[in-house]
Design a protein around this motif. Structure first.
Motif, PDB file in Angstrom:
ATOM      1  N   GLY A  53       0.795  -1.235   0.000  1.00 16.32           N
ATOM      2  CA  GLY A  53       0.000   0.000   0.000  1.00 16.32           C
ATOM      3  C   GLY A  53       0.814   1.264   0.000  1.00 16.32           C
ATOM      4  O   GLY A  53       0.293   2.354  -0.274  1.00 16.32           O
ATOM      5  N   GLN A  54       2.107   1.180   0.307  1.00 13.05           N
ATOM      6  CA  GLN A  54       2.947   2.381   0.298  1.00 13.05           C
ATOM      7  C   GLN A  54       3.274   2.803  -1.128  1.00 13.05           C
ATOM      8  O   GLN A  54       3.260   1.997  -2.060  1.00 13.05           O
ATOM      9  N   VAL A  55       3.565   4.111  -1.295  1.00 13.71           N
ATOM     10  CA  VAL A  55       4.070   4.601  -2.580  1.00 13.71           C
ATOM     11  C   VAL A  55       5.558   4.309  -2.633  1.00 13.71           C
ATOM     12  O   VAL A  55       6.329   4.811  -1.810  1.00 13.71           O
ATOM     13  N   ARG A  56       5.969   3.486  -3.565  1.00 14.77           N
ATOM     14  CA  ARG A  56       7.394   3.167  -3.675  1.00 14.77           C
ATOM     15  C   ARG A  56       8.062   3.852  -4.851  1.00 14.77           C
ATOM     16  O   ARG A  56       9.265   3.742  -5.048  1.00 14.77           O
ATOM     17  N   GLY A  57       7.274   4.541  -5.640  1.00 12.61           N
ATOM     18  CA  GLY A  57       7.831   5.233  -6.786  1.00 12.61           C
ATOM     19  C   GLY A  57       6.714   5.645  -7.738  1.00 12.61           C
ATOM     20  O   GLY A  57       5.555   5.799  -7.339  1.00 12.61           O
ATOM     21  N   GLY A  58       7.059   5.823  -8.985  1.00 18.37           N
ATOM     22  CA  GLY A  58       6.062   6.212  -9.973  1.00 18.37           C
ATOM     23  C   GLY A  58       6.576   5.985 -11.371  1.00 18.37           C
ATOM     24  O   GLY A  58       7.757   5.649 -11.573  1.00 18.37           O
ATOM     25  N   ILE A  59       5.669   6.141 -12.336  1.00 19.38           N
ATOM     26  CA  ILE A  59       6.046   6.047 -13.738  1.00 19.38           C
ATOM     27  C   ILE A  59       5.864   7.417 -14.356  1.00 19.38           C
ATOM     28  O   ILE A  59       4.784   8.018 -14.280  1.00 19.38           O
ATOM     29  N   SER A  60       6.922   7.914 -14.941  1.00 17.80           N
ATOM     30  CA  SER A  60       6.929   9.240 -15.562  1.00 17.80           C
ATOM     31  C   SER A  60       6.760   9.079 -17.067  1.00 17.80           C
ATOM     32  O   SER A  60       7.497   8.334 -17.701  1.00 17.80           O
ATOM     33  N   VAL A  61       5.769   9.782 -17.628  1.00 20.65           N
ATOM     34  CA  VAL A  61       5.479   9.740 -19.064  1.00 20.65           C
ATOM     35  C   VAL A  61       5.753  11.114 -19.658  1.00 20.65           C
ATOM     36  O   VAL A  61       5.420  12.139 -19.056  1.00 20.65           O
ATOM     37  N   SER A  62       6.352  11.131 -20.847  1.00 21.74           N
ATOM     38  CA  SER A  62       6.685  12.405 -21.487  1.00 21.74           C
ATOM     39  C   SER A  62       6.473  12.291 -22.985  1.00 21.74           C
ATOM     40  O   SER A  62       6.859  11.291 -23.597  1.00 21.74           O
ATOM     41  N   PHE A  63       5.810  13.319 -23.587  1.00 20.82           N
ATOM     42  CA  PHE A  63       5.691  13.344 -25.049  1.00 20.82           C
ATOM     43  C   PHE A  63       5.631  14.794 -25.526  1.00 20.82           C
ATOM     44  O   PHE A  63       5.278  15.710 -24.779  1.00 20.82           O
ATOM     45  N   ASP A  64       5.966  14.984 -26.776  1.00 21.81           N
ATOM     46  CA  ASP A  64       6.102  16.317 -27.383  1.00 21.81           C
ATOM     47  C   ASP A  64       4.727  16.934 -27.652  1.00 21.81           C
ATOM     48  O   ASP A  64       3.880  16.325 -28.300  1.00 21.81           O
ATOM     49  N   VAL A  65       4.487  18.145 -27.138  1.00 13.09           N
ATOM     50  CA  VAL A  65       3.228  18.854 -27.384  1.00 13.09           C
ATOM     51  C   VAL A  65       3.491  20.197 -28.055  1.00 13.09           C
ATOM     52  O   VAL A  65       2.630  21.083 -28.033  1.00 13.09           O
ATOM     53  N   THR A  66       4.674  20.349 -28.646  1.00 15.37           N
ATOM     54  CA  THR A  66       5.027  21.629 -29.286  1.00 15.37           C
ATOM     55  C   THR A  66       4.025  21.997 -30.373  1.00 15.37           C
ATOM     56  O   THR A  66       3.564  23.145 -30.453  1.00 15.37           O
ATOM     57  N   GLU A  67       3.686  21.033 -31.225  1.00 17.30           N
ATOM     58  CA  GLU A  67       2.762  21.308 -32.328  1.00 17.30           C
ATOM     59  C   GLU A  67       1.364  21.642 -31.810  1.00 17.30           C
ATOM     60  O   GLU A  67       0.697  22.554 -32.325  1.00 17.30           O
TER      61      GLU A  67
END
Length: 423
Positions: A193-207
């Motif tokens: 149940g503890q938070v042990r980390g996370g998943i980071s998502v990244s994508f280009d939104v320049t357009e």
């Protein structure tokens, strides 16, 4: 006279000019608010779409990791180029025939899928933690902020991050410790149940952001053009309205003694005649009566059938009342749906009888509306009558007030009835 007219025209033009300026400002404000609302809502919808896209990526990754963790990791054949996870204890096994296999745990699988997605120009993602087993999974500044928020109960975190000439949308969701995770992370002191980390998502939104910027300019141009067109139309409408008001004012001047809707005398004429008849009655010691009649439930007629139908009713009832009176009597529209009648040489009891005859005639009469329907209406009436004994002005006020009080009693006692004031 010409000087006064010119002075009046000057003030009239000033008034219309102020009206046009005020209404133009109101139109500008409304248009700005409308287009601003469109712009804000458009930005909000696109922001929500970007957020949903990132959230979907995260959820798919979490599902894949959960599937992997549910089997305790997945073994793949260790062919050329396939490396073992150096942070796992004894990740390699051999089959009976000597084939070598290595364990792909959720963290390693996540990293390899991320590499495939990045090479395909789709998006980037990575698993990270404040206490990573793999130093390469250490959190950057954005991820540290997100993890701190997760510790405080937030379930997702996102930002637009500039990187040179490009802007990336970064999203992060938390990873909670599950039973399958303890195989690798129990030694770090985590519990379920503890938070042990996370998943980071990244994508280009320049357009996407560039498109929003272009839309902002388009909306500004559209709002400006719309405002100019509407103000031009308003100017033309106000000019026509000014001419119509002048014409109407001239007609009102010509019709100063006639009510335009009903064709009856108007209030000004009523009081002029009432003063004259009262004074004459006082000189000759003759009685005078006054009737104040009012249409019952007239507001509900307007609300249900419309104001045009209300006008038809008012005109029709006015004609019925007038038809039941003598030529010497004066009938006038007192105001709204109230009709007043002056009865010269008429005592109060006879005035009550005349009012009752009018009431019955109206009750039996059916008003034909424009759609062919027949509407039954009623009136209430108050009557006052006496022989004048005193000043004309005070007597007229008393005569009218007494009839009005009697009308109030008629309304209070159930409507569709007549009441007479006490002598």
């Amino acid at each position: 006279m010409t000087g006064n007219a010119n002075h009046g025209d000057y003030h009239s033009m000033k008034m219309w000019r102020m009206f046009l300026v005020n209404i133009s400002m109101a139109v500008l404000v409304v248009i700005m608010l409308v287009y601003l609302g469109i712009l804000i809502r458009n930005n909000q919808l696109i922001g929500e779409e970007i957020q949903a896209r990132a959230r979907s990526y995260f959820q798919h990754i979490v599902l894949a990791r959960r599937w992997n963790a549910g089997y305790g990791g997945v073994y793949v054949e260790k062919k050329r180029g396939v490396e073992s996870n150096p942070y796992l204890e004894n990740p390699d096994i051999s089959s009976i025939d000597g084939t070598l296999y290595t364990l792909k745990n959720p963290a390693l699988m996540t990293r390899e899928i991320s590499k495939l997605a990045e090479d395909g120009g789709l998006f980037k993602f990575r698993i990270t933690s404040l206490k990573p087993l793999n130093p390469g999974n250490g959190a950057d500044e954005f991820e540290k902020r997100a993890l701190e928020f997760f510790e405080n109960g937030m379930h997702e975190y996102s930002e637009n991050v500039a990187d040179g000439e490009k802007t990336f949308f970064r999203y992060m969701g938390p990873l909670f410790v599950e039973a399958a995770c303890l195989k690798c992370h129990a030694k770090q002191g985590y519990t379920i149940g503890q938070v042990r980390g996370g998943i980071s998502v990244s994508f280009d939104v320049t357009e996407i952001l560039g498109s929003l910027h272009r839309q902002r300019y388009i909306i500004i141009v559209l709002s400006t053009v719309t405002a100019l067109l509407l103000i031009g139309m308003l100017y033309a409408i106000v000019r026509r309205l000014m001419r119509k008001v002048r014409d109407l004012y001239a007609r009102i001047e010509a019709m100063s003694f006639t009510d335009e809707l009903t064709g009856l005398s108007n209030r000004r004429y009523l009081f002029a005649r009432l003063n004259a008849e009262y004074e004459r009655a006082g000189r000759n010691s003759r009685p005078i009566s006054f009737i104040m009649a009012d249409l019952d439930h007239f507001k509900s007629i307007n609300d249900r059938y419309g104001h045009q139908a209300g006008d038809v009713v008012l005109r029709d009832v006015s004609g019925v009342i007038k038809s039941e009176l003598r030529k010497s009597d004066v009938v006038a529209r007192y105001g709204g749906e109230e009709i007043a009648v002056i009865l010269p040489d008429t005592p109060g009891d006879l005035g009550l009888a005349i009012a009752e005859k009018i009431r019955k005639k109206v009750e039996d009469h059916g008003v034909i509306l424009s759609d062919g329907g027949v509407l039954k209406v009623t009136i209430s009436a108050g009557v006052s009558g006496f022989v004048p004994r005193g000043e004309t002005a005070e007597g007229v006020v008393k005569l009218v007030r007494s009839a009005d009080d009697a009308l109030y009693r008629a309304k209070h006692n159930g409507r569709n009835r007549c009441e007479v004031s006490e002598p």
